[in-house]
Each structure stands twice: as structure tokens, then as C-alpha cells.
Motif scaffolding. Structure first.
Motif, PDB file in Angstrom:
ATOM      1  N   ALA A  89       0.835  -1.205   0.000  1.00 43.64           N
ATOM      2  CA  ALA A  89       0.000   0.000   0.000  1.00 43.64           C
ATOM      3  C   ALA A  89       0.868   1.253   0.000  1.00 43.64           C
ATOM      4  O   ALA A  89       0.555   2.242  -0.688  1.00 43.64           O
ATOM      5  CB  ALA A  89      -0.922  -0.001   1.225  1.00 43.64           C
ATOM      6  N   ALA A  90       1.972   1.228   0.743  1.00 48.67           N
ATOM      7  CA  ALA A  90       2.868   2.380   0.793  1.00 48.67           C
ATOM      8  C   ALA A  90       3.518   2.630  -0.569  1.00 48.67           C
ATOM      9  O   ALA A  90       3.629   3.769  -1.031  1.00 48.67           O
ATOM     10  CB  ALA A  90       3.935   2.161   1.866  1.00 48.67           C
ATOM     11  N   ARG A  91       3.921   1.560  -1.243  1.00 46.69           N
ATOM     12  CA  ARG A  91       4.577   1.706  -2.550  1.00 46.69           C
ATOM     13  C   ARG A  91       3.588   2.165  -3.622  1.00 46.69           C
ATOM     14  O   ARG A  91       3.939   2.952  -4.507  1.00 46.69           O
ATOM     15  CB  ARG A  91       5.233   0.394  -2.952  1.00 46.69           C
ATOM     16  CG  ARG A  91       6.438   0.032  -2.080  1.00 46.69           C
ATOM     17  CD  ARG A  91       7.011  -1.339  -2.442  1.00 46.69           C
ATOM     18  NE  ARG A  91       8.178  -1.662  -1.644  1.00 46.69           N
ATOM     19  CZ  ARG A  91       8.138  -2.218  -0.442  1.00 46.69           C
ATOM     20  NH1 ARG A  91       6.971  -2.515   0.111  1.00 46.69           N
ATOM     21  NH2 ARG A  91       9.247  -2.461   0.216  1.00 46.69           N
TER      22      ARG A  91
ATOM     23  N   SER B 229       3.541   4.137   7.844  1.00 45.04           N
ATOM     24  CA  SER B 229       2.660   4.376   8.989  1.00 45.04           C
ATOM     25  C   SER B 229       1.305   4.914   8.547  1.00 45.04           C
ATOM     26  O   SER B 229       0.263   4.534   9.094  1.00 45.04           O
ATOM     27  CB  SER B 229       3.317   5.361   9.960  1.00 45.04           C
ATOM     28  OG  SER B 229       4.533   4.858  10.448  1.00 45.04           O
ATOM     29  N   VAL B 230       1.304   5.797   7.553  1.00 48.67           N
ATOM     30  CA  VAL B 230       0.051   6.388   7.070  1.00 48.67           C
ATOM     31  C   VAL B 230      -0.709   5.391   6.208  1.00 48.67           C
ATOM     32  O   VAL B 230      -1.911   5.169   6.399  1.00 48.67           O
ATOM     33  CB  VAL B 230       0.349   7.674   6.278  1.00 48.67           C
ATOM     34  CG1 VAL B 230      -0.955   8.265   5.718  1.00 48.67           C
ATOM     35  CG2 VAL B 230       1.055   8.688   7.155  1.00 48.67           C
ATOM     36  N   ALA B 231      -0.008   4.768   5.257  1.00 47.17           N
ATOM     37  CA  ALA B 231      -0.665   3.814   4.365  1.00 47.17           C
ATOM     38  C   ALA B 231      -1.223   2.627   5.143  1.00 47.17           C
ATOM     39  O   ALA B 231      -2.319   2.127   4.841  1.00 47.17           O
ATOM     40  CB  ALA B 231       0.325   3.327   3.302  1.00 47.17           C
ATOM     41  N   GLY B 232      -0.480   2.173   6.175  1.00 44.07           N
ATOM     42  CA  GLY B 232      -0.946   1.044   6.977  1.00 44.07           C
ATOM     43  C   GLY B 232      -2.202   1.361   7.754  1.00 44.07           C
ATOM     44  O   GLY B 232      -3.127   0.539   7.836  1.00 44.07           O
ATOM     45  N   VAL B 233      -2.263   2.566   8.311  1.00 40.43           N
ATOM     46  CA  VAL B 233      -3.464   2.964   9.062  1.00 40.43           C
ATOM     47  C   VAL B 233      -4.661   3.065   8.123  1.00 40.43           C
ATOM     48  O   VAL B 233      -5.764   2.617   8.447  1.00 40.43           O
ATOM     49  CB  VAL B 233      -3.220   4.299   9.793  1.00 40.43           C
ATOM     50  CG1 VAL B 233      -4.527   4.863  10.336  1.00 40.43           C
ATOM     51  CG2 VAL B 233      -2.231   4.100  10.935  1.00 40.43           C
ATOM     52  N   LEU B 234      -4.461   3.658   6.952  1.00 36.13           N
ATOM     53  CA  LEU B 234      -5.556   3.769   5.980  1.00 36.13           C
ATOM     54  C   LEU B 234      -6.013   2.389   5.518  1.00 36.13           C
ATOM     55  O   LEU B 234      -7.210   2.127   5.377  1.00 36.13           O
ATOM     56  CB  LEU B 234      -5.110   4.605   4.784  1.00 36.13           C
ATOM     57  CG  LEU B 234      -4.844   6.086   5.059  1.00 36.13           C
ATOM     58  CD1 LEU B 234      -4.310   6.774   3.804  1.00 36.13           C
ATOM     59  CD2 LEU B 234      -6.107   6.781   5.538  1.00 36.13           C
ATOM     60  N   LEU B 235      -5.054   1.488   5.290  1.00 35.63           N
ATOM     61  CA  LEU B 235      -5.403   0.136   4.848  1.00 35.63           C
ATOM     62  C   LEU B 235      -6.181  -0.602   5.928  1.00 35.63           C
ATOM     63  O   LEU B 235      -7.190  -1.265   5.639  1.00 35.63           O
ATOM     64  CB  LEU B 235      -4.128  -0.633   4.503  1.00 35.63           C
ATOM     65  CG  LEU B 235      -4.305  -2.057   3.952  1.00 35.63           C
ATOM     66  CD1 LEU B 235      -5.052  -2.022   2.626  1.00 35.63           C
ATOM     67  CD2 LEU B 235      -2.953  -2.735   3.791  1.00 35.63           C
ATOM     68  N   ASN B 236      -5.747  -0.491   7.181  1.00 34.50           N
ATOM     69  CA  ASN B 236      -6.463  -1.162   8.261  1.00 34.50           C
ATOM     70  C   ASN B 236      -7.831  -0.539   8.498  1.00 34.50           C
ATOM     71  O   ASN B 236      -8.747  -1.216   8.979  1.00 34.50           O
ATOM     72  CB  ASN B 236      -5.632  -1.125   9.546  1.00 34.50           C
ATOM     73  CG  ASN B 236      -4.578  -2.214   9.564  1.00 34.50           C
ATOM     74  OD1 ASN B 236      -4.790  -3.299   9.025  1.00 34.50           O
ATOM     75  ND2 ASN B 236      -3.437  -1.942  10.159  1.00 34.50           N
ATOM     76  N   THR B 237      -7.994   0.733   8.151  1.00 35.51           N
ATOM     77  CA  THR B 237      -9.321   1.344   8.218  1.00 35.51           C
ATOM     78  C   THR B 237     -10.256   0.693   7.207  1.00 35.51           C
ATOM     79  O   THR B 237     -11.438   0.458   7.486  1.00 35.51           O
ATOM     80  CB  THR B 237      -9.223   2.855   7.960  1.00 35.51           C
ATOM     81  OG1 THR B 237      -8.363   3.447   8.940  1.00 35.51           O
ATOM     82  CG2 THR B 237     -10.594   3.515   8.048  1.00 35.51           C
ATOM     83  N   VAL B 238      -9.721   0.387   6.019  1.00 37.52           N
ATOM     84  CA  VAL B 238     -10.517  -0.328   5.017  1.00 37.52           C
ATOM     85  C   VAL B 238     -10.871  -1.729   5.520  1.00 37.52           C
ATOM     86  O   VAL B 238     -12.017  -2.190   5.382  1.00 37.52           O
ATOM     87  CB  VAL B 238      -9.740  -0.419   3.682  1.00 37.52           C
ATOM     88  CG1 VAL B 238     -10.496  -1.298   2.681  1.00 37.52           C
ATOM     89  CG2 VAL B 238      -9.513   0.965   3.111  1.00 37.52           C
ATOM     90  N   PHE B 239      -9.893  -2.414   6.120  1.00 34.34           N
ATOM     91  CA  PHE B 239     -10.157  -3.741   6.676  1.00 34.34           C
ATOM     92  C   PHE B 239     -11.236  -3.667   7.757  1.00 34.34           C
ATOM     93  O   PHE B 239     -12.103  -4.543   7.838  1.00 34.34           O
ATOM     94  CB  PHE B 239      -8.881  -4.336   7.268  1.00 34.34           C
ATOM     95  CG  PHE B 239      -7.847  -4.724   6.243  1.00 34.34           C
ATOM     96  CD1 PHE B 239      -8.223  -5.114   4.975  1.00 34.34           C
ATOM     97  CD2 PHE B 239      -6.493  -4.701   6.557  1.00 34.34           C
ATOM     98  CE1 PHE B 239      -7.279  -5.471   4.016  1.00 34.34           C
ATOM     99  CE2 PHE B 239      -5.541  -5.062   5.613  1.00 34.34           C
ATOM    100  CZ  PHE B 239      -5.933  -5.442   4.345  1.00 34.34           C
TER     101      PHE B 239
END
Length: 329
Positions: free
Chosen positions: A37-39, A46-56
């Protein structure tokens, strides 16, 4: 998780300060998704991971509501489980780089596909869960219990006497069920094969737990030792564990197959330490599912007790967190 997402796994040199702690204690699926997601977005991990886990978390909210409507307590319980996942104690974990949002979503999807008889999709969800956290491999036991339940239900309907050989033949006549079940441990075994190539030890994910002073023991003795520390952090962790075991027993009394992963997701982590139990309890799909059912089914006095109990426990734990107590392990 951030380091794994950025740099992957490294060999022995990754052990921290001689403590024996190392990255390979943490399973690869969540950091793999976070790194991708970051790439793809160009954002920090840190930002991409939080956004991705929000989708999850969004997907988990939707699927857990659908699952509860179909197989648990109906629409009111579905609404409550959706609220618990978004506003319950420890829900902060669903918005971090940890595995909670992804793993809980995969467990919910696994159980939903299993109940619908979508065996291949069930196996794929189980394989991904096993690549996200070690507990995922134990979902295979839920399939075994579900098949037994289905066979016994068929025998009661047809008024036939259950026979072990007949049960085995019934399972063997379903190749998609067998294939789906065999897929469940695939993620866990792939990670073991990777560690064997990287370190020469496929069980390094277990052996490295010594670095955190965790070795398997009797979970009930560990629970009892926590209850004997009145006023300490371990005492509150033990109360969380007792609440989880009660909910698992309630699942079992309802003859729900979800009791199998429920018990396993409590007793296996408890066998090594009581420190992380609130996290394992609050972020376990079967336990949150039954919590929503119990809060609506109980008589007014019992319902009031559970609401007050959960509110006080969450408030105490949150206060301890603000006081820098190690409650968010």
C-alpha cells in the motif's frame, strides 16, 4: 511491523541488542499488504498502513453484521457487534499497523464461507489467516467440528444411526471440502518454509518467543496466578480472560461451532503469558460476536451487570494506558 513492511526479514543480524527478540516472531501478511500500500500510494508506511487497516475495519464491520444476522442473534445483535468493533475497548488496535483488523476480518470471512459451504474460499481465507497470525492455522479444527455437526444433524433428520465409517465416507465424497480444508494450514506452512530457507529453522517463529520471556505452560495456572495479583495489571488481564472464557462457554452451550476458535484464541495465547489477553479478547471475532448476543439475550439484572462490567473494565484499562501502564502489549 513497519520495519518488516519497509525492509522485509533479515537473518540473525536482526536480533535486538542481544535480547533474542527478532522480526520473524511477527507473521508476514499484514506488513506485506502495508508495504504494498505504501509503494502504490507513495505514502509513508505508517500512514498507508493505518488507511489500509481502516478499510479492513470497514469490511469487518459489514461482514460481521451480515454474519451475525444470518447465524447468530439477528439484526439487533448485528448492530451491536458493529458498534463494538468500532467503539469497544481496545478498538485502537484496528487502526494501527498490528494484525488485528486483517486477522479478525479473515476469521469472520472463514467462518462465513464455511457455513455457506464455500469450501475453496474458506480454505483461502484460512490460509491467509495463518499467514497473518499463528492462530490462523488452528481454524482447521473448526472445520472438523462443523462437519461432525452437519453429519449428526443429517442423521437426526433422516433418523439414521450415526456411524464413524459413514461419517468418513460422507466427507471423502466431498473433494472441494477436502481441498479447502487442506488449504487452511498453507499460509502457516509457507512461512515456516521461508524461515527454514532464511534461518535454517522452520520453527524459529516459536523458538524466538523466549526473547519475550514466553514459554508454553498451563493456561489455567497462568490465569490463577493473574487472579492472585489483586490491584496489579495482571489482575485486570485475568478479568478480561475470565469474561472471554464465559462467552466461549456461552457459545458452546448454544452449540455454535464458533466456540472452537473462541476457546483456542484464548487458551493458546494464555498458555504463554497473560499480558496480552485484553488485546486477544477484544479483537477476537467469536468473542465479540457472542458478547453482542449475550448483551441482548440476558435478563435485565444480568444484562446490567455485563454492561457495567465491560464499561468499568474498559475505563480502568484506558486509564492505566494513559498512566503508561503496560496494558497495550
Amino acid at each position: 511491523y513497519k520495519e518488516i513492511a519497509q525492509n522485509g526479514y533479515v537473518g540473525e543480524a536482526v536480533a535486538h541488542l542481544g535480547s533474542g527478540q527478532a522480526h520473524w516472531a511477527f507473521f508476514p501478511l499484514a506488513p506485506l499488504f502495508e508495504g504494498m500500500a505504501a509503494r502504490l500510494t507513495g505514502l509513508e508506511v505508517s500512514v498507508a498502513g493505518v488507511l489500509l487497516n481502516t478499510v479492513f475495519l470497514y469490511l469487518l464491520t459489514w461482514l460481521s453484521g451480515l454474519y451475525t444476522v444470518r447465524y447468530a442473534g439477528g439484526e439487533r445483535s448485528a448492530l451491536l457487534i458493529m458498534l463494538l468493533f468500532n467503539f469497544g475497548p481496545y478498538n485502537i488496535y484496528y487502526s494501527t499497523l498490528y494484525t488485528e483488523a486483517l486477522f479478525t476480518l479473515l476469521v469472520c470471512a472463514f467462518l462465513y464461507c464455511m457455513r455457506r459451504g464455500w469450501w475453496i474460499r474458506m480454505g483461502l481465507c484460512g490460509a491467509l489467516a495463518g499467514a497473518a497470525r499463528s492462530l490462523g492455522v488452528f481454524l482447521v479444527f473448526a472445520v472438523a467440528v462443523f462437519c461432525i455437526q452437519q453429519y449428526l444433524s443429517h442423521c437426526r433428520t433422516s433418523k439414521e444411526k450415526p456411524k464413524f465409517l459413514d461419517f468418513v465416507l460422507t466427507v471423502l465424497r466431498q473433494p472441494r471440502l477436502i481441498l479447502g480444508t487442506c488449504l487452511v494450514p498453507l499460509g502457516f506452512f509457507c512461512y515456516m518454509a521461508y524461515l527454514d530457507r532464511l534461518l535454517g529453522d522452520g520453527m524459529a517463529l516459536v523458538h524466538v518467543q523466549v526473547g519475550w520471556s514466553r514459554e508454553p505452560g498451563n493456561p489455567l495456572l497462568i490465569l490463577l496466578s493473574g487472579l492472585n495479583t489483586l490491584g496489579a495489571n495482571e489482575f485486570y488481564f485475568a478479568l478480561w480472560t475470565l469474561a472471554a472464557l464465559y462467552l466461549c462457554c456461552h457459545l458452546a452451550l448454544r452449540k455454535s461451532v464458533d466456540a472452537v476458535p473462541g476457546f483456542l484464541f484464548v487458551l493458546i495465547p494464555l498458555s504463554t503469558s497473560i499480558l496480552c489477553m485484553p488485546r486477544y479478547v477484544a479483537c477476537s471475532f467469536p468473542i465479540v460476536e457472542e458478547e453482542a448476543v449475550v448483551l441482548l439475550e440476558k435478563k435485565p439484572l444480568e444484562k446490567g451487570f455485563w454492561y457495567i462490567f465491560l464499561l468499568l473494565l474498559g475505563a480502568i484499562t484506558t486509564w492505566q494506558w494513559f498512566c503508561n501502564a503496560p496494558v497495550m502489549a
